[in-house]
Design a protein around this motif. Sequence first.
Motif, PDB file in Angstrom:
ATOM      1  N   GLY A  31      14.217 -72.227  -1.546  1.00 49.17           N
ATOM      2  CA  GLY A  31      15.099 -71.058  -1.709  1.00 49.17           C
ATOM      3  C   GLY A  31      14.841 -70.302  -3.132  1.00 49.17           C
ATOM      4  N   ALA A  32      14.680 -71.224  -4.134  1.00 45.74           N
ATOM      5  CA  ALA A  32      14.433 -70.431  -5.313  1.00 45.74           C
ATOM      6  C   ALA A  32      12.896 -69.829  -5.277  1.00 45.74           C
ATOM      7  CB  ALA A  32      14.523 -71.537  -6.644  1.00 45.74           C
ATOM      8  N   LEU A  33      12.079 -70.471  -4.776  1.00 48.31           N
ATOM      9  CA  LEU A  33      10.779 -69.902  -4.741  1.00 48.31           C
ATOM     10  C   LEU A  33      10.739 -68.420  -3.772  1.00 48.31           C
ATOM     11  CD1 LEU A  33       7.607 -69.679  -4.709  1.00 48.31           C
ATOM     12  CD2 LEU A  33       7.746 -71.090  -2.526  1.00 48.31           C
ATOM     13  N   LEU A  34      11.486 -68.344  -2.698  1.00 50.57           N
ATOM     14  CA  LEU A  34      11.705 -67.353  -2.023  1.00 50.57           C
ATOM     15  C   LEU A  34      12.485 -66.221  -2.705  1.00 50.57           C
ATOM     16  CD1 LEU A  34      12.533 -69.074   1.338  1.00 50.57           C
ATOM     17  CD2 LEU A  34      10.532 -67.753   1.047  1.00 50.57           C
ATOM     18  N   ARG A  35      13.489 -66.721  -3.347  1.00 45.52           N
ATOM     19  CA  ARG A  35      14.401 -65.575  -4.171  1.00 45.52           C
ATOM     20  C   ARG A  35      13.657 -64.954  -5.310  1.00 45.52           C
ATOM     21  NH1 ARG A  35      18.545 -68.984  -6.577  1.00 45.52           N
ATOM     22  NH2 ARG A  35      16.925 -68.997  -8.191  1.00 45.52           N
ATOM     23  N   ASP A  36      13.022 -65.782  -6.215  1.00 44.79           N
ATOM     24  CA  ASP A  36      12.499 -65.343  -7.333  1.00 44.79           C
ATOM     25  C   ASP A  36      11.117 -65.086  -7.165  1.00 44.79           C
ATOM     26  OD1 ASP A  36      14.682 -66.242  -8.370  1.00 44.79           O
ATOM     27  OD2 ASP A  36      14.148 -68.129  -9.093  1.00 44.79           O
ATOM     28  N   GLY A  37      10.330 -65.260  -6.199  1.00 41.76           N
ATOM     29  CA  GLY A  37       8.922 -65.176  -5.864  1.00 41.76           C
ATOM     30  C   GLY A  37       8.494 -64.004  -5.115  1.00 41.76           C
ATOM     31  N   ARG A  38       9.529 -63.233  -4.514  1.00 38.68           N
ATOM     32  CA  ARG A  38       9.150 -62.400  -3.412  1.00 38.68           C
ATOM     33  C   ARG A  38       8.486 -61.200  -4.088  1.00 38.68           C
ATOM     34  NH1 ARG A  38      10.591 -57.486  -1.505  1.00 38.68           N
ATOM     35  NH2 ARG A  38      10.727 -57.334   0.758  1.00 38.68           N
ATOM     36  N   GLY A  92      11.343 -93.678  11.785  1.00 37.88           N
ATOM     37  CA  GLY A  92      12.512 -93.566  12.544  1.00 37.88           C
ATOM     38  C   GLY A  92      12.956 -92.050  12.025  1.00 37.88           C
ATOM     39  N   VAL A  93      12.491 -91.681  11.090  1.00 36.08           N
ATOM     40  CA  VAL A  93      13.017 -90.103  10.594  1.00 36.08           C
ATOM     41  C   VAL A  93      12.307 -89.105  10.959  1.00 36.08           C
ATOM     42  CG1 VAL A  93      13.842 -88.863   8.390  1.00 36.08           C
ATOM     43  CG2 VAL A  93      14.504 -91.367   8.913  1.00 36.08           C
ATOM     44  N   ARG A  94      12.749 -87.862  11.352  1.00 35.07           N
ATOM     45  CA  ARG A  94      11.800 -86.734  11.605  1.00 35.07           C
ATOM     46  C   ARG A  94      12.773 -85.743  10.884  1.00 35.07           C
ATOM     47  NH1 ARG A  94      10.249 -82.984  16.771  1.00 35.07           N
ATOM     48  NH2 ARG A  94      12.313 -82.792  16.792  1.00 35.07           N
ATOM     49  N   TRP A  95      11.932 -84.943  10.219  1.00 34.59           N
ATOM     50  CA  TRP A  95      12.476 -83.671   9.592  1.00 34.59           C
ATOM     51  C   TRP A  95      12.116 -82.464  10.296  1.00 34.59           C
ATOM     52  CZ3 TRP A  95      15.477 -84.093   5.096  1.00 34.59           C
ATOM     53  CH2 TRP A  95      15.073 -85.220   4.305  1.00 34.59           C
ATOM     54  N   VAL A  96      13.005 -81.658  10.397  1.00 36.03           N
ATOM     55  CA  VAL A  96      12.931 -80.307  11.307  1.00 36.03           C
ATOM     56  C   VAL A  96      13.352 -79.234  10.418  1.00 36.03           C
ATOM     57  CG1 VAL A  96      13.546 -79.219  13.518  1.00 36.03           C
ATOM     58  CG2 VAL A  96      13.576 -81.642  13.450  1.00 36.03           C
ATOM     59  N   VAL A  97      12.245 -78.245  10.056  1.00 37.50           N
ATOM     60  CA  VAL A  97      12.348 -77.514   9.066  1.00 37.50           C
ATOM     61  C   VAL A  97      12.109 -76.023   9.276  1.00 37.50           C
ATOM     62  CG1 VAL A  97      11.212 -76.845   6.572  1.00 37.50           C
ATOM     63  CG2 VAL A  97      11.696 -79.093   7.318  1.00 37.50           C
ATOM     64  N   ASP A  98      13.102 -74.980   9.220  1.00 37.81           N
ATOM     65  CA  ASP A  98      12.822 -73.657   9.138  1.00 37.81           C
ATOM     66  C   ASP A  98      12.620 -73.013   7.597  1.00 37.81           C
ATOM     67  OD1 ASP A  98      12.345 -70.839   9.267  1.00 37.81           O
ATOM     68  OD2 ASP A  98      13.880 -70.787  11.042  1.00 37.81           O
ATOM     69  N   PRO A  99      11.447 -72.648   7.179  1.00 37.70           N
ATOM     70  CA  PRO A  99      11.399 -72.594   5.647  1.00 37.70           C
ATOM     71  C   PRO A  99      12.103 -71.226   5.212  1.00 37.70           C
ATOM     72  CG  PRO A  99       9.304 -72.199   6.739  1.00 37.70           C
ATOM     73  CD  PRO A  99      10.084 -72.735   7.714  1.00 37.70           C
ATOM     74  N   LEU A 100      11.978 -70.157   6.222  1.00 33.76           N
ATOM     75  CA  LEU A 100      12.438 -69.061   6.322  1.00 33.76           C
ATOM     76  C   LEU A 100      12.994 -68.497   7.346  1.00 33.76           C
ATOM     77  CD1 LEU A 100      13.127 -66.214   4.591  1.00 33.76           C
ATOM     78  CD2 LEU A 100      10.896 -65.752   4.632  1.00 33.76           C
ATOM     79  N   ASP A 101      14.406 -68.639   7.580  1.00 32.14           N
ATOM     80  CA  ASP A 101      14.998 -68.206   8.786  1.00 32.14           C
ATOM     81  C   ASP A 101      15.587 -66.880   8.548  1.00 32.14           C
ATOM     82  OD1 ASP A 101      16.121 -68.697  11.354  1.00 32.14           O
ATOM     83  OD2 ASP A 101      18.160 -68.832  10.552  1.00 32.14           O
ATOM     84  N   GLY A 102      15.252 -65.940   9.225  1.00 31.66           N
ATOM     85  CA  GLY A 102      15.513 -64.419   8.919  1.00 31.66           C
ATOM     86  C   GLY A 102      14.229 -63.755   8.185  1.00 31.66           C
ATOM     87  N   VAL A 115      16.995 -70.984   4.107  1.00 26.75           N
ATOM     88  CA  VAL A 115      16.078 -71.965   4.520  1.00 26.75           C
ATOM     89  C   VAL A 115      17.015 -73.239   5.098  1.00 26.75           C
ATOM     90  CG1 VAL A 115      14.734 -73.943   3.259  1.00 26.75           C
ATOM     91  CG2 VAL A 115      15.002 -71.399   2.218  1.00 26.75           C
ATOM     92  N   SER A 116      16.356 -73.733   6.246  1.00 31.20           N
ATOM     93  CA  SER A 116      17.043 -74.704   6.914  1.00 31.20           C
ATOM     94  C   SER A 116      16.371 -76.200   7.053  1.00 31.20           C
ATOM     95  CB  SER A 116      17.139 -74.382   8.371  1.00 31.20           C
ATOM     96  OG  SER A 116      17.971 -75.234   9.304  1.00 31.20           O
ATOM     97  N   THR A 125      20.525 -85.986  15.013  1.00 31.46           N
ATOM     98  CA  THR A 125      20.433 -85.253  13.663  1.00 31.46           C
ATOM     99  C   THR A 125      21.394 -85.906  12.770  1.00 31.46           C
ATOM    100  OG1 THR A 125      20.002 -83.284  14.686  1.00 31.46           O
ATOM    101  CG2 THR A 125      20.596 -82.958  12.338  1.00 31.46           C
ATOM    102  N   LEU A 126      20.994 -86.441  11.729  1.00 30.35           N
ATOM    103  CA  LEU A 126      21.931 -87.200  10.930  1.00 30.35           C
ATOM    104  C   LEU A 126      22.146 -86.275   9.344  1.00 30.35           C
ATOM    105  CD1 LEU A 126      23.039 -89.838  10.040  1.00 30.35           C
ATOM    106  CD2 LEU A 126      20.861 -90.581   9.045  1.00 30.35           C
ATOM    107  N   VAL A 127      21.473 -85.464   9.075  1.00 25.37           N
ATOM    108  CA  VAL A 127      21.695 -84.531   7.994  1.00 25.37           C
ATOM    109  C   VAL A 127      21.117 -83.323   8.054  1.00 25.37           C
ATOM    110  CG1 VAL A 127      21.044 -84.075   5.378  1.00 25.37           C
ATOM    111  CG2 VAL A 127      21.518 -86.503   6.190  1.00 25.37           C
ATOM    112  N   GLY A 128      22.120 -82.061   7.653  1.00 23.95           N
ATOM    113  CA  GLY A 128      21.508 -80.763   7.805  1.00 23.95           C
ATOM    114  C   GLY A 128      21.902 -80.096   6.396  1.00 23.95           C
ATOM    115  N   VAL A 129      21.139 -79.222   6.049  1.00 22.18           N
ATOM    116  CA  VAL A 129      21.241 -78.509   4.672  1.00 22.18           C
ATOM    117  C   VAL A 129      20.835 -77.104   5.248  1.00 22.18           C
ATOM    118  CG1 VAL A 129      20.476 -77.867   2.396  1.00 22.18           C
ATOM    119  CG2 VAL A 129      21.208 -80.265   3.113  1.00 22.18           C
ATOM    120  N   VAL A 130      21.882 -75.874   4.687  1.00 18.91           N
ATOM    121  CA  VAL A 130      21.334 -74.507   5.001  1.00 18.91           C
ATOM    122  C   VAL A 130      21.593 -73.913   3.546  1.00 18.91           C
ATOM    123  CG1 VAL A 130      21.567 -72.435   6.051  1.00 18.91           C
ATOM    124  CG2 VAL A 130      21.664 -74.495   7.530  1.00 18.91           C
TER     125      VAL A 130
END
Length: 276
Positions: A31-38, A92-102, A115-116, A125-130
């Motif tokens: 998120g910081a990269l996208l915000r500050d590096g655009r 047993g863990v899989r990450w599911v990532v959208d680096p830029l949603d929108g 960022v999802s 799904t055990l953990v989610g961060v947006v």
Amino acid sequence: MTSETHARPGAPDGLAAELLEVALEAAGAAGALLRDGRPADLAVAATKSSPIDVVTEMDLAAEKLITGVLERRRPHDALLGEEGADRAGTSGVRWVVDPLDGTVNYLYGLPSWSVSVAAEYEGETLVGVVAAPMRGETFRAVLGGGAWLGGTRLACRAAAPLDQALVATGFAYLQPRRAQQAEVAREVVPRVRDIRRGGSAAIDLCDVAAGRLDAYYERGLNPWDLAAGVLIAREAGALTGGRPGRPASGELALAGTPAVFEALQPLLEAAGAWHD
């Protein structure tokens, strides 16, 4: 460990807390990269399903950054990312990532992008961060531990009838599907308070969790669009699903307060929201 990181039965002790920490690091850094590096001259790097379904160089850079964090912190996990990251794992863990949603919002300089990052354990799904950097907000949830924004535990809106519901949706980039989605919206609009189209599925799902929307629905989403946001909405008390009796999927995804969900799901079914 706080109450929000108590994992479901069967998950190794401490796994939820560790995955949440990694997800917050990865989403925050991207998120910081996208915000500050655009760059001021940001341009389309590639297209996907149609000429208007775009990828920018920043989508690719954000996914590379997230992949690097995950490889460093959790090298034995599997990974599925929107921009091509795909690897098997043994943990047993899989990450599911959208680096830029929108991405289109981001391309145009609109603030509704996110960022999802979600982590599944043995298929659940055990953990989610947006992270929504232009809002200064990071939503998070652990299965069974509630949904949170900062120190505030989230709860979806109180019960309201469908005609008083604020409902968000989205539209695909394939023209035949867009035409059908417009017909579905024609059926929905007269029956609700109003419609919103934000452009980031992950943010819309989090806004259901935060009580800013009564419901959100869309056809044509991918696992990376849904994984984190669906968990966050559900942990805030929302119902989530697709067609009656089915989970949220690319066919149809719906999240809402229980009363609105129960009223909207059959309306979407009758309107054919699940097919082109």
